[in-house]
Motif scaffolding. Structure first.
Motif, PDB file in Angstrom:
ATOM      1  N   MET A   1      44.744  46.534  33.894  1.00  0.00           N
ATOM      2  CA  MET A   1      44.332  45.840  32.673  1.00  0.00           C
ATOM      3  C   MET A   1      43.697  44.471  32.953  1.00  0.00           C
ATOM      4  O   MET A   1      43.053  43.883  32.082  1.00  0.00           O
ATOM      5  CB  MET A   1      45.519  45.680  31.720  1.00  0.00           C
ATOM      6  CG  MET A   1      46.536  44.649  32.119  1.00  0.00           C
ATOM      7  SD  MET A   1      47.806  44.358  30.832  1.00  0.00           S
ATOM      8  CE  MET A   1      48.593  45.955  30.749  1.00  0.00           C
ATOM      9  N   LEU A   2      43.834  43.964  34.172  1.00  0.00           N
ATOM     10  CA  LEU A   2      43.381  42.600  34.453  1.00  0.00           C
ATOM     11  C   LEU A   2      41.863  42.420  34.407  1.00  0.00           C
ATOM     12  O   LEU A   2      41.392  41.403  33.866  1.00  0.00           O
ATOM     13  CB  LEU A   2      43.932  42.143  35.806  1.00  0.00           C
ATOM     14  CG  LEU A   2      45.455  42.078  35.910  1.00  0.00           C
ATOM     15  CD1 LEU A   2      45.874  41.565  37.283  1.00  0.00           C
ATOM     16  CD2 LEU A   2      46.046  41.195  34.812  1.00  0.00           C
ATOM     17  N   PRO A   3      41.057  43.344  34.952  1.00  0.00           N
ATOM     18  CA  PRO A   3      39.598  43.128  34.883  1.00  0.00           C
ATOM     19  C   PRO A   3      39.081  42.988  33.458  1.00  0.00           C
ATOM     20  O   PRO A   3      38.096  42.272  33.231  1.00  0.00           O
ATOM     21  CB  PRO A   3      39.029  44.385  35.563  1.00  0.00           C
ATOM     22  CG  PRO A   3      40.102  44.827  36.488  1.00  0.00           C
ATOM     23  CD  PRO A   3      41.380  44.533  35.762  1.00  0.00           C
TER      24      PRO A   3
ATOM     25  N   ARG B   1      38.793  38.911  38.375  1.00  0.00           N
ATOM     26  CA  ARG B   1      37.925  39.659  39.265  1.00  0.00           C
ATOM     27  C   ARG B   1      38.445  39.806  40.694  1.00  0.00           C
ATOM     28  O   ARG B   1      37.892  40.567  41.475  1.00  0.00           O
ATOM     29  CB  ARG B   1      36.534  38.994  39.301  1.00  0.00           C
ATOM     30  CG  ARG B   1      35.793  39.075  37.963  1.00  0.00           C
ATOM     31  CD  ARG B   1      35.408  40.523  37.662  1.00  0.00           C
ATOM     32  NE  ARG B   1      34.653  40.656  36.418  1.00  0.00           N
ATOM     33  CZ  ARG B   1      35.198  41.020  35.262  1.00  0.00           C
ATOM     34  NH1 ARG B   1      36.504  41.265  35.206  1.00  0.00           N
ATOM     35  NH2 ARG B   1      34.464  41.124  34.178  1.00  0.00           N
ATOM     36  N   ARG B   2      39.482  39.075  41.065  1.00  0.00           N
ATOM     37  CA  ARG B   2      40.074  39.203  42.402  1.00  0.00           C
ATOM     38  C   ARG B   2      41.580  39.336  42.228  1.00  0.00           C
ATOM     39  O   ARG B   2      42.213  38.474  41.621  1.00  0.00           O
ATOM     40  CB  ARG B   2      39.768  38.000  43.294  1.00  0.00           C
ATOM     41  CG  ARG B   2      38.294  37.780  43.573  1.00  0.00           C
ATOM     42  CD  ARG B   2      38.087  36.657  44.583  1.00  0.00           C
ATOM     43  NE  ARG B   2      38.387  37.052  45.952  1.00  0.00           N
ATOM     44  CZ  ARG B   2      39.451  36.646  46.641  1.00  0.00           C
ATOM     45  NH1 ARG B   2      40.341  35.829  46.098  1.00  0.00           N
ATOM     46  NH2 ARG B   2      39.647  37.040  47.889  1.00  0.00           N
ATOM     47  N   VAL B   3      42.146  40.423  42.788  1.00  0.00           N
ATOM     48  CA  VAL B   3      43.553  40.721  42.567  1.00  0.00           C
ATOM     49  C   VAL B   3      44.218  41.128  43.878  1.00  0.00           C
ATOM     50  O   VAL B   3      43.698  41.986  44.613  1.00  0.00           O
ATOM     51  CB  VAL B   3      43.727  41.863  41.537  1.00  0.00           C
ATOM     52  CG1 VAL B   3      45.208  42.040  41.190  1.00  0.00           C
ATOM     53  CG2 VAL B   3      42.920  41.581  40.269  1.00  0.00           C
ATOM     54  N   LEU B   4      45.348  40.528  44.170  1.00  0.00           N
ATOM     55  CA  LEU B   4      46.213  40.956  45.262  1.00  0.00           C
ATOM     56  C   LEU B   4      47.382  41.695  44.629  1.00  0.00           C
ATOM     57  O   LEU B   4      48.149  41.110  43.857  1.00  0.00           O
ATOM     58  CB  LEU B   4      46.711  39.758  46.076  1.00  0.00           C
ATOM     59  CG  LEU B   4      47.643  40.076  47.252  1.00  0.00           C
ATOM     60  CD1 LEU B   4      46.903  40.888  48.320  1.00  0.00           C
ATOM     61  CD2 LEU B   4      48.215  38.793  47.853  1.00  0.00           C
ATOM     62  N   ILE B   5      47.511  42.985  44.930  1.00  0.00           N
ATOM     63  CA  ILE B   5      48.513  43.830  44.298  1.00  0.00           C
ATOM     64  C   ILE B   5      49.620  44.130  45.304  1.00  0.00           C
ATOM     65  O   ILE B   5      49.348  44.586  46.417  1.00  0.00           O
ATOM     66  CB  ILE B   5      47.898  45.161  43.814  1.00  0.00           C
ATOM     67  CG1 ILE B   5      46.655  44.901  42.961  1.00  0.00           C
ATOM     68  CG2 ILE B   5      48.916  45.974  43.035  1.00  0.00           C
ATOM     69  CD1 ILE B   5      45.860  46.163  42.647  1.00  0.00           C
ATOM     70  N   GLU B   6      50.852  43.886  44.909  1.00  0.00           N
ATOM     71  CA  GLU B   6      51.957  44.215  45.794  1.00  0.00           C
ATOM     72  C   GLU B   6      51.905  45.690  46.174  1.00  0.00           C
ATOM     73  O   GLU B   6      51.453  46.531  45.402  1.00  0.00           O
ATOM     74  CB  GLU B   6      53.304  43.891  45.127  1.00  0.00           C
ATOM     75  CG  GLU B   6      53.960  42.640  45.650  1.00  0.00           C
ATOM     76  CD  GLU B   6      54.111  42.648  47.161  1.00  0.00           C
ATOM     77  OE1 GLU B   6      54.749  43.578  47.709  1.00  0.00           O
ATOM     78  OE2 GLU B   6      53.590  41.722  47.810  1.00  0.00           O
ATOM     79  N   LYS B   7      52.375  45.990  47.376  1.00  0.00           N
ATOM     80  CA  LYS B   7      52.410  47.377  47.821  1.00  0.00           C
ATOM     81  C   LYS B   7      53.340  48.171  46.908  1.00  0.00           C
ATOM     82  O   LYS B   7      54.281  47.618  46.353  1.00  0.00           O
ATOM     83  CB  LYS B   7      52.843  47.472  49.290  1.00  0.00           C
ATOM     84  CG  LYS B   7      54.209  46.826  49.620  1.00  0.00           C
ATOM     85  CD  LYS B   7      55.394  47.673  49.220  1.00  0.00           C
ATOM     86  CE  LYS B   7      56.682  46.904  49.383  1.00  0.00           C
ATOM     87  NZ  LYS B   7      57.806  47.514  48.657  1.00  0.00           N
TER      88      LYS B   7
ATOM     89  N   MET C   1      39.007  49.026  38.489  1.00  0.00           N
ATOM     90  CA  MET C   1      38.469  47.927  39.280  1.00  0.00           C
ATOM     91  C   MET C   1      36.965  48.098  39.485  1.00  0.00           C
ATOM     92  O   MET C   1      36.178  47.158  39.308  1.00  0.00           O
ATOM     93  CB  MET C   1      39.189  47.857  40.629  1.00  0.00           C
ATOM     94  CG  MET C   1      40.636  47.436  40.541  1.00  0.00           C
ATOM     95  SD  MET C   1      40.795  45.703  40.017  1.00  0.00           S
ATOM     96  CE  MET C   1      42.561  45.622  39.675  1.00  0.00           C
ATOM     97  N   ARG C   2      36.553  49.291  39.844  1.00  0.00           N
ATOM     98  CA  ARG C   2      35.133  49.524  40.120  1.00  0.00           C
ATOM     99  C   ARG C   2      34.267  49.346  38.881  1.00  0.00           C
ATOM    100  O   ARG C   2      33.177  48.758  38.947  1.00  0.00           O
ATOM    101  CB  ARG C   2      34.958  50.934  40.680  1.00  0.00           C
ATOM    102  CG  ARG C   2      35.376  51.087  42.130  1.00  0.00           C
ATOM    103  CD  ARG C   2      35.273  52.530  42.573  1.00  0.00           C
ATOM    104  NE  ARG C   2      35.437  52.662  44.026  1.00  0.00           N
ATOM    105  CZ  ARG C   2      35.563  53.838  44.646  1.00  0.00           C
ATOM    106  NH1 ARG C   2      35.538  54.964  43.953  1.00  0.00           N
ATOM    107  NH2 ARG C   2      35.708  53.877  45.964  1.00  0.00           N
ATOM    108  N   SER C   3      34.722  49.858  37.751  1.00  0.00           N
ATOM    109  CA  SER C   3      33.907  49.798  36.538  1.00  0.00           C
ATOM    110  C   SER C   3      33.707  48.370  36.060  1.00  0.00           C
ATOM    111  O   SER C   3      32.716  48.068  35.386  1.00  0.00           O
ATOM    112  CB  SER C   3      34.549  50.641  35.432  1.00  0.00           C
ATOM    113  OG  SER C   3      35.825  50.129  35.085  1.00  0.00           O
ATOM    114  N   ALA C   4      34.619  47.466  36.421  1.00  0.00           N
ATOM    115  CA  ALA C   4      34.507  46.068  36.013  1.00  0.00           C
ATOM    116  C   ALA C   4      33.908  45.187  37.104  1.00  0.00           C
ATOM    117  O   ALA C   4      33.744  43.977  36.898  1.00  0.00           O
ATOM    118  CB  ALA C   4      35.886  45.532  35.621  1.00  0.00           C
ATOM    119  N   GLY C   5      33.606  45.775  38.260  1.00  0.00           N
ATOM    120  CA  GLY C   5      33.079  44.974  39.360  1.00  0.00           C
ATOM    121  C   GLY C   5      34.112  44.047  39.962  1.00  0.00           C
ATOM    122  O   GLY C   5      33.760  43.013  40.559  1.00  0.00           O
TER     123      GLY C   5
END
Length: 335
Positions: A96-98, A103-109, A125-129
């Motif tokens: 939901m973030l984009p 535009r830049r996200v570090l996601i926990e494993k 992610m791709r659709s929002a660039g």
């Protein structure tokens, strides 16, 4: 820290989550002079977060909190985020973030707990660039940094063996939701698998078998298999969640056997002897913070080309192989 690195860091970043992992990230961000804007969920966890860190954490539905920040005007909502919620909500929260301009996200494993979650997250992610990375902090351990230098000097890894045995009886007693227990391989064991693949390279093919059932996953309790990476490094693994055991990784080069057990330590064996010698590490950061977390966060914020950072696209590409490993199947990369 060098001034050039410090000046490249943002002043603020969004930190989503208010549990222990978010507390660990807040300590790292404070040491980097980066202010976290913290969005939690429940009022109780927000209160515990504030007691542990001295920082306020929001609570309530995440879309409402994001919208409230956006309504405050330009700059109120950072355009970078770290997602540190529980494993079963990682994919949905990150996706939901984009839509809110992040535009830049570090996601926990592990970023996603199955192939469908990963496909949906990658598409969002791709659709929002937008760009995202998966936070496997063991890649940034001082033991791994020392090993990288040795392996490079030896001409690369020839073979890698890894063991992702889990203390299933202790895990079952934690009271985790069923979804997290049955996907424990992704949510926890992939720390070991990812580190092994970091040394070996992306897999080209693998053959795996599973047997039994454990108290946390009725489908599998014993995991064995072998494979080869695209660089020609041979892989083998074993894990047993029914009996006792622990994590471990061994990397063999032409000159050394490098042994990580625990992963935060490094022992070496050479051709000269069966004896194993512990390597002295420059691990003051791993002693001061959750091991690997400071170096990983610093790389995300200032050095996105760091080869230890795992792009979401790369993790998505290997998930078919991970699923085969988890479920006891054979797998080969598309030609």
């Amino acid at each position: 820290m060098k001034d050039s690195v410090r000046s490249a860091l943002p002043e603020r970043i969004l930190l989503i989550g208010a549990g222990q992992m978010a507390i660990d990230y807040s300590k790292v961000l404070k040491s980097l002079n980066v202010e976290p804007v913290v969005l939690g969920r429940g009022a109780e966890s927000a209160a515990r977060f504030e007691a542990a860190t001295g920082l306020k954490a929001g609570s309530g539905p995440l879309p409402d909190q994001l919208a409230a920040l956006q309504a405050q005007g330009t700059g109120a909502l950072p355009d970078q985020a770290i997602v540190a919620v529980n494993a079963r909500n990682l994919a949905a929260v990150s996706a939901m973030l984009p839509g809110h301009g992040i535009r830049r996200v570090l996601i926990e494993k592990p970023a996603a707990l199955d192939l469908r979650e990963m496909a949906d997250l990658l598409q969002a992610m791709r659709s929002a660039g937008a760009r995202a990375w998966v936070a496997y902090n063991r890649r940034f351990l001082a033991s791994v940094a020392a090993a990288d230098r040795i392996i490079a000097a030896d001409g690369g890894a020839l073979s890698v063996f890894f063991n992702f045995s889990e203390p299933a009886h202790r895990i079952a007693a934690l009271g985790k939701p069923a979804r997290e227990l049955t996907t424990w391989f992704y949510g926890n064991s992939t720390h070991v698998v990812d580190l092994a693949l970091y040394f070996a390279g992306l897999p080209a093919s693998l053959h795996s078998a599973v047997a039994g059932g454990s108290v946390i996953d009725p489908q599998a309790g014993i995991f064995t298999g072998h494979g080869i990476s695209r660089s020609g490094c041979h892989l083998a693994w074993h894990a047993n969640w029914i009996g006792p055991g622990r994590w471990g990784v061994e990397v063999v080069t032409r000159a050394h056997r490098l042994i990580f057990q625990p992963l935060e330590k490094l022992r070496l064996q050479s051709h000269a002897s069966f004896a194993e010698t512990e390597v002295a590490l420059e691990d003051h950061e791993d002693q001061a913070f959750k091991p690997g977390l400071l170096a990983q966060t610093r790389a995300f914020l200032s050095r996105p080309q760091d080869p230890r950072l795992l792009p979401l696209e790369d993790h998505a590409a290997v998930m078919q192989a991970l699923e085969a490993m988890r479920s006891g199947q054979s797998w080969s990369a598309a030609k």
